[in-house]
Design a protein around this motif. Structure first.
Motif, PDB file in Angstrom:
ATOM      1  N   LEU A   1       0.819  -1.218   0.000  1.00 60.31           N
ATOM      2  CA  LEU A   1       0.000   0.000   0.000  1.00 60.31           C
ATOM      3  C   LEU A   1       0.852   1.267   0.000  1.00 60.31           C
ATOM      4  CD1 LEU A   1      -2.761  -1.314   2.342  1.00 60.31           C
ATOM      5  CD2 LEU A   1      -3.169  -0.264   0.110  1.00 60.31           C
ATOM      6  N   GLY A   2       2.022   1.183   0.622  1.00 58.21           N
ATOM      7  CA  GLY A   2       2.889   2.359   0.675  1.00 58.21           C
ATOM      8  C   GLY A   2       3.401   2.793  -0.691  1.00 58.21           C
ATOM      9  N   ARG A   3       3.309   1.921  -1.692  1.00 58.56           N
ATOM     10  CA  ARG A   3       3.807   2.264  -3.025  1.00 58.56           C
ATOM     11  C   ARG A   3       2.763   2.979  -3.873  1.00 58.56           C
ATOM     12  NH1 ARG A   3       7.118  -1.532  -5.420  1.00 58.56           N
ATOM     13  NH2 ARG A   3       6.618  -0.509  -7.376  1.00 58.56           N
ATOM     14  N   VAL A   4       1.546   3.082  -3.356  1.00 56.22           N
ATOM     15  CA  VAL A   4       0.467   3.674  -4.148  1.00 56.22           C
ATOM     16  C   VAL A   4       0.475   5.190  -3.966  1.00 56.22           C
ATOM     17  CG1 VAL A   4      -2.028   3.762  -4.495  1.00 56.22           C
ATOM     18  CG2 VAL A   4      -0.927   1.600  -3.860  1.00 56.22           C
ATOM     19  N   PRO A   5       0.604   5.954  -5.072  1.00 55.18           N
ATOM     20  CA  PRO A   5       0.548   7.409  -4.928  1.00 55.18           C
ATOM     21  C   PRO A   5      -0.830   7.799  -4.385  1.00 55.18           C
ATOM     22  CG  PRO A   5       0.776   6.759  -7.259  1.00 55.18           C
ATOM     23  CD  PRO A   5       0.717   5.513  -6.468  1.00 55.18           C
ATOM     24  N   GLY A   6      -0.846   8.656  -3.391  1.00 57.53           N
ATOM     25  CA  GLY A   6      -2.117   9.044  -2.778  1.00 57.53           C
ATOM     26  C   GLY A   6      -2.295   8.407  -1.409  1.00 57.53           C
ATOM     27  N   VAL A   7      -1.561   7.326  -1.150  1.00 61.85           N
ATOM     28  CA  VAL A   7      -1.573   6.764   0.199  1.00 61.85           C
ATOM     29  C   VAL A   7      -0.392   7.385   0.943  1.00 61.85           C
ATOM     30  CG1 VAL A   7      -1.417   4.686   1.628  1.00 61.85           C
ATOM     31  CG2 VAL A   7      -2.620   4.600  -0.570  1.00 61.85           C
ATOM     32  N   GLY A   8      -0.686   8.435   1.667  1.00 63.36           N
ATOM     33  CA  GLY A   8       0.376   9.130   2.407  1.00 63.36           C
ATOM     34  C   GLY A   8       0.648   8.442   3.731  1.00 63.36           C
ATOM     35  N   ASP A   9       1.467   9.111   4.542  1.00 61.14           N
ATOM     36  CA  ASP A   9       1.855   8.499   5.818  1.00 61.14           C
ATOM     37  C   ASP A   9       0.659   8.211   6.721  1.00 61.14           C
ATOM     38  OD1 ASP A   9       4.415   8.547   4.999  1.00 61.14           O
ATOM     39  OD2 ASP A   9       4.996  10.334   6.145  1.00 61.14           O
ATOM     40  N   SER A  10      -0.274   9.182   6.826  1.00 62.87           N
ATOM     41  CA  SER A  10      -1.333   9.006   7.824  1.00 62.87           C
ATOM     42  C   SER A  10      -2.336   7.943   7.361  1.00 62.87           C
ATOM     43  CB  SER A  10      -2.021  10.334   8.128  1.00 62.87           C
ATOM     44  OG  SER A  10      -2.776  10.767   7.031  1.00 62.87           O
ATOM     45  N   LEU A  11      -2.704   7.970   6.081  1.00 68.44           N
ATOM     46  CA  LEU A  11      -3.609   6.930   5.581  1.00 68.44           C
ATOM     47  C   LEU A  11      -2.926   5.567   5.648  1.00 68.44           C
ATOM     48  CD1 LEU A  11      -6.291   6.118   4.305  1.00 68.44           C
ATOM     49  CD2 LEU A  11      -5.375   6.738   2.064  1.00 68.44           C
ATOM     50  N   GLY A  12      -1.652   5.542   5.277  1.00 72.17           N
ATOM     51  CA  GLY A  12      -0.887   4.296   5.341  1.00 72.17           C
ATOM     52  C   GLY A  12      -0.885   3.720   6.752  1.00 72.17           C
ATOM     53  N   ALA A  13      -0.740   4.604   7.737  1.00 78.95           N
ATOM     54  CA  ALA A  13      -0.716   4.141   9.127  1.00 78.95           C
ATOM     55  C   ALA A  13      -2.077   3.581   9.533  1.00 78.95           C
ATOM     56  CB  ALA A  13      -0.319   5.302  10.048  1.00 78.95           C
ATOM     57  N   ARG A  14      -3.150   4.248   9.089  1.00 77.20           N
ATOM     58  CA  ARG A  14      -4.497   3.742   9.427  1.00 77.20           C
ATOM     59  C   ARG A  14      -4.736   2.366   8.808  1.00 77.20           C
ATOM     60  NH1 ARG A  14      -9.264   7.750   8.198  1.00 77.20           N
ATOM     61  NH2 ARG A  14     -10.476   6.217   9.370  1.00 77.20           N
ATOM     62  N   LEU A  15      -4.290   2.228   7.545  1.00 76.50           N
ATOM     63  CA  LEU A  15      -4.502   0.955   6.865  1.00 76.50           C
ATOM     64  C   LEU A  15      -3.696  -0.159   7.536  1.00 76.50           C
ATOM     65  CD1 LEU A  15      -4.440   2.330   3.214  1.00 76.50           C
ATOM     66  CD2 LEU A  15      -6.408   1.242   4.312  1.00 76.50           C
ATOM     67  N   SER A  16      -2.451   0.173   7.899  1.00 79.30           N
ATOM     68  CA  SER A  16      -1.652  -0.878   8.514  1.00 79.30           C
ATOM     69  C   SER A  16      -2.158  -1.182   9.925  1.00 79.30           C
ATOM     70  CB  SER A  16      -0.157  -0.552   8.483  1.00 79.30           C
ATOM     71  OG  SER A  16       0.164   0.341   9.512  1.00 79.30           O
ATOM     72  N   GLY A  17      -2.792  -0.174  10.550  1.00 82.81           N
ATOM     73  CA  GLY A  17      -3.447  -0.415  11.835  1.00 82.81           C
ATOM     74  C   GLY A  17      -4.572  -1.428  11.723  1.00 82.81           C
ATOM     75  N   LEU A  18      -5.162  -1.512  10.523  1.00 82.39           N
ATOM     76  CA  LEU A  18      -6.229  -2.497  10.288  1.00 82.39           C
ATOM     77  C   LEU A  18      -5.662  -3.825   9.790  1.00 82.39           C
ATOM     78  CD1 LEU A  18      -8.760  -0.117   8.473  1.00 82.39           C
ATOM     79  CD2 LEU A  18      -8.995  -1.068  10.788  1.00 82.39           C
ATOM     80  N   GLY A  19      -4.341  -3.924   9.800  1.00 78.26           N
ATOM     81  CA  GLY A  19      -3.705  -5.178   9.393  1.00 78.26           C
ATOM     82  C   GLY A  19      -3.554  -5.323   7.892  1.00 78.26           C
TER      83      GLY A  19
END
Ligand SMILES: [Mg+2]
Length: 402
Positions: free
Chosen positions: A179-197
């Protein structure tokens, strides 16, 4: 008909340009952006330097610690811009739809050109070779049915690569991506997504639409479409409007100080407003140009209704465009304001013009007359007064009409 959206990205652009100017740099770890003093931020690093962990936006001092024997070059944006314009010129011989999204990235829409040039992949290969042969620069390209997938494809193809994601294969291509490689997924969204596993787009693909929207709101819609490899289609060549007036300033030091930026913006709005009034015109579109310290340049435009030449209105529009851009938390290097869509101001003072508008027009007339007589900075108003007590934006000497 399949859409052919091409994303082209120059590889280590600034470094590569420096190497064409000084071939002794070839094969060495090279870091661009090494101006001594407080402005030392890496703007570009060669692949040899990246192996030491050097990346752009890193302080030069840190880069020196990681790789003391690297060659540090100050960089010359003027040269890079000229090369960038020339490369754009090559792209434009292949399609009228060329959109430069930064100094070294472009989208080209080649939809429908198969009939003239043959299969799209061969065409893109020819474009890449033409740039390589003309400028001696390396670049990568992605071809897909939309912008998002094309951009990820060009990144995946780096360096010196070409990757096409075939129509219908977008979802499968996306599935393997972190997910971190997708443009538009910044740090905060990336953190939320990884928080959901969630760590890959494939895992995101298993979540249903309603759940994503419940959890993420509008972003959930975007995540759902992104996971399926759906992205924007429009490639817009942002030709400069025929009639426009603009001013820009490059700062001697990059800054995120909002009061200072507000002051500069007001000053630019005043200069633009004064010139447009002098022409007896009003403009319909206010455009803000902002360049960050890492040279990423963003242009945003807003409509000014039927037209304006009023400093405070130009300022308010430009400021509303600027504020969200400051959330990137990267320092700002350049600000520019342009008023375009100019037309004669006649009729501006219509029957129903509000009293306040009449007063402000009178005010500007007086102001412009004073300035004509005593010089522009004889009168300062509004937020630009701030600049008096600050160091002047020292790039002002370089300020010029766009
Ligand atoms: Mg690049």
């Amino acid at each position: 008909m399949d859409r052919h959206i091409v994303h082209i990205d120059m590889d280590a652009f600034f470094v590569s340009v420096e190497r064409t100017r000084d071939p002794s740099l070839i094969g060495k770890p090279v870091v661009v952006g090494a101006v001594e003093g407080s402005r030392g931020v890496v703007t570009s690093a060669s692949y040899e330097a990246r192996r030491y962990g050097i990346h752009s936006a890193m302080p030069v001092a840190a880069a020196r610690r990681l790789c003391p024997h690297a060659v540090f070059v100050p960089g010359s944006l003027g040269v890079y811009s000229r090369v960038s314009r020339a490369i754009r010129g090559i792209f434009e011989t292949w399609s009228p739809l060329v959109e430069m999204t930064s100094i070294d990235e472009a989208y080209i829409d080649l939809t429908g050109f198969d009939r003239c040039y043959g299969p799209v992949l061969g065409t893109v290969d020819r474009i890449l070779r033409q740039v390589r042969e003309t400028f001696g620069l390396e670049l990568s390209a992605g071809v897909a049915t939309n912008r998002l997938v094309a951009k990820i494809a060009s990144k995946t193809a780096k360096p010196s690569g070409l990757l096409r994601v075939l129509p219908g294969c977008e979802e499968a291509f996306m599935a393997t991506l972190p997910l971190g490689r997708v443009p538009g997924v910044g740090d905060s969204l990336g953190a939320r997504l990884s928080g959901l596993g969630l760590s890959t787009v494939g895992e995101l693909q298993r979540l249903d639409h309603d759940l994503l929207v419940r959890v993420f709101g509008a972003t959930g819609e975007w995540l759902y479409a992104m996971a399926r490899g759906k992205g924007g289609l429009r490639v817009e060549s942002e030709r400069p409007p025929a009639k426009s007036v603009g001013h820009s300033v490059t700062f001697s030091e990059d800054t995120v100080d909002r009061r200072f930026l507000d002051g500069v913006l007001y000053h630019l709005a005043e200069k633009v407003g004064a010139r447009v009034r002098r022409k007896g015109m009003v403009g319909k579109t206010v455009t803000l140009r902002l360049r960050y310290s890492d040279f990423k340049t963003v242009t945003r435009a807003a409509s000014a209704g039927a037209g304006t030449n009023c400093d405070s209105e130009i300022f308010e529009k430009a400021r509303a465009l600027m504020l969200p851009l400051l959330e990137r938390r990267v320092r700002v290097r350049l600000l520019g304001v342009t008023l375009s869509g100019l037309r004669p101001a006649d009729g501006q003072l219509g029957l129903f013009t509000a009293g306040s508008q009449v007063r402000s027009l009178r005010f500007y007339r007086t102001l412009d007359r004073l300035r004509e007589k005593y010089g522009f900075s004889s009168v300062r108003k509004g937020r630009a007064i701030w600049l008096e007590n600050w160091r002047r934006p020292s790039g002002e000497a370089r300020q010029k009409a766009v």
